[in-house]
Design a protein around this motif. Structure first.
Motif, mmCIF file in Angstrom:
data_model
loop_
_atom_site.group_PDB
_atom_site.id
_atom_site.type_symbol
_atom_site.label_atom_id
_atom_site.label_comp_id
_atom_site.label_asym_id
_atom_site.label_seq_id
_atom_site.Cartn_x
_atom_site.Cartn_y
_atom_site.Cartn_z
ATOM 1 N N UNK A 45 0.822 -1.207 0.000
ATOM 2 C CA UNK A 45 0.000 0.000 0.000
ATOM 3 C C UNK A 45 0.859 1.263 0.000
ATOM 4 N N UNK A 46 1.937 1.257 0.792
ATOM 5 C CA UNK A 46 2.813 2.429 0.824
ATOM 6 C C UNK A 46 3.547 2.600 -0.496
ATOM 7 N N UNK A 47 3.995 1.501 -1.071
ATOM 8 C CA UNK A 47 4.714 1.568 -2.345
ATOM 9 C C UNK A 47 3.820 2.122 -3.444
ATOM 10 N N UNK A 48 2.583 1.675 -3.489
ATOM 11 C CA UNK A 48 1.658 2.127 -4.523
ATOM 12 C C UNK A 48 1.281 3.593 -4.326
ATOM 13 N N UNK A 49 1.300 4.070 -3.077
ATOM 14 C CA UNK A 49 0.995 5.477 -2.805
ATOM 15 C C UNK A 49 2.174 6.375 -3.160
ATOM 16 N N UNK A 50 3.384 5.876 -2.983
ATOM 17 C CA UNK A 50 4.588 6.655 -3.266
ATOM 18 C C UNK A 50 4.820 6.807 -4.758
ATOM 19 N N UNK A 51 4.505 5.777 -5.515
ATOM 20 C CA UNK A 51 4.845 5.779 -6.936
ATOM 21 C C UNK A 51 4.305 6.987 -7.717
ATOM 22 N N UNK A 52 3.027 7.353 -7.603
ATOM 23 C CA UNK A 52 2.538 8.513 -8.373
ATOM 24 C C UNK A 52 3.240 9.812 -7.973
ATOM 25 N N UNK A 53 3.599 9.928 -6.703
ATOM 26 C CA UNK A 53 4.323 11.122 -6.241
ATOM 27 C C UNK A 53 5.708 11.161 -6.865
ATOM 28 N N UNK A 54 6.397 10.025 -6.807
ATOM 29 C CA UNK A 54 7.743 9.949 -7.367
ATOM 30 C C UNK A 54 7.715 10.206 -8.868
ATOM 31 N N UNK A 55 6.701 9.717 -9.526
ATOM 32 C CA UNK A 55 6.605 9.911 -10.969
ATOM 33 C C UNK A 55 6.520 11.403 -11.302
ATOM 34 N N UNK A 56 5.751 12.156 -10.540
ATOM 35 C CA UNK A 56 5.646 13.597 -10.783
ATOM 36 C C UNK A 56 6.982 14.297 -10.537
ATOM 37 N N UNK A 64 11.992 9.357 2.812
ATOM 38 C CA UNK A 64 11.328 8.091 3.169
ATOM 39 C C UNK A 64 9.885 8.080 2.676
ATOM 40 N N UNK A 65 9.272 6.920 2.609
ATOM 41 C CA UNK A 65 7.902 6.815 2.095
ATOM 42 C C UNK A 65 6.920 7.755 2.780
ATOM 43 N N UNK A 66 7.056 7.904 4.103
ATOM 44 C CA UNK A 66 6.114 8.745 4.839
ATOM 45 C C UNK A 66 6.179 10.191 4.370
ATOM 46 N N UNK A 67 7.380 10.696 4.125
ATOM 47 C CA UNK A 67 7.531 12.083 3.673
ATOM 48 C C UNK A 67 7.015 12.245 2.245
ATOM 49 N N UNK A 68 7.264 11.264 1.417
ATOM 50 C CA UNK A 68 6.840 11.357 0.025
ATOM 51 C C UNK A 68 5.321 11.365 -0.107
#
Length: 273
Positions: free
Chosen positions: A99-110, A148-152
């Motif tokens: 769940x965290x990985x899938x939430x981080x991915x769209x942010x990282x992509x931007x 880290x994932x939480x910040x992203x």
């Protein structure tokens, strides 16, 4: 191809699917449409995804109705999330990370998309007056990607994008100011299906323009700002895109072209042209 002094080829800003846990095939939703033969929810693996994170129909995506997959570009965000943010732990082997990985991915992509544009802007000679600010923005954006994932997941990406976009717009103005004559401003314009064959669009502002199915055959797009322009099914046969700024591979992949289309040297001629 062209002799444009564009953004250098940076492996970290290009998708490396072999180092990614197929995040674009799982984290993102898509709806059944002309671009996708089926629909799925965010977090659900695409039914074509194999156990080794490879696509089972990769060589036939267009024929099977998944052209949307062929034009998606994560700008290297997939491998960053997979190998750096989550240190090589995949969502199947460590389901607690999913769940965290899938939430981080769209942010990282931007963030990676912004890095791509900033990297190109830093190579453009006319952008010299804002180069220090561009460099600072690049470094700050890169720093954010290493959080880290939480910040992203809590990052206000829109606010950060607004600041970067102001710099990119200033860069665009500096580049296009060097083009003689009056430049067309078609920012955000509805040009769906427009007949622009042979049009002189040198130095034009086409940011966010809707050029879906437009006829741009033999058009001159040198030094045009193409950031966010929608080229789906646009005909770029014989068009000159050398020196255009902020053009991405995904935009070309969504369009139609031919052997006579002139491209920036940092981008590849799509296989389906």
């Amino acid at each position: 191809m062209s002799d444009k002094p564009g953004a250098p080829v940076r492996p970290d800003l290009q998708a490396d699917c072999g180092s990614c846990f197929a995040l674009c095939c799982v984290a993102l939703p898509f709806a059944a449409s002309a671009d996708f033969a089926i629909g799925k929810r965010a977090g659900d693996p695409c039914p074509n995804l194999k156990a080794d994170f490879r696509c089972g129909v990769h060589s036939e995506l267009r024929q099977r109705g998944f052209s949307g997959c062929t034009v998606f570009d994560c700008f290297g965000a997939g491998q960053k999330v997979s190998q750096i943010t989550f240190e090589g732990r995949d969502w199947r082997g460590a389901p607690g990370t999913a769940r965290r990985m899938f939430a981080v991915f769209p942010v990282m992509r931007q963030l990676h998309e912004l890095l791509w544009y900033l990297a190109e802007a830093l190579t453009l000679p006319p952008a010299r007056p804002v180069r220090d600010d561009l460099r600072k923005a690049f470094e700050e954006t890169e720093r954010l990607t290493l959080g880290p994932p939480e910040e992203l997941t809590e990052l206000d990406v829109a606010a950060h994008r607004d600041g970067v976009n102001a710099l990119l717009l200033r860069t665009s103005e500096l580049v296009r100011a060097g083009v003689p004559g009056r430049k067309k401003n078609r920012r955000g314009a509805d040009l769906i299906g427009a007949n622009l064959a042979g049009a002189d669009l040198r130095g034009a502002n086409l940011r966010g323009a809707y050029l879906i199915a437009a006829d741009l055959t033999n058009a001159d797009l040198r030094a045009a700002d193409l950031i966010g322009a929608d080229f789906r099914d646009a005909d770029l046969g014989g068009a000159d895109l050398t020196g255009s700024i902020f053009l991405t591979q995904s935009q070309l992949n969504a369009a139609r072209g031919d052997a006579a289309t002139k491209l920036p040297q940092t981008l590849a001629r799509p296989a389906h042209w």
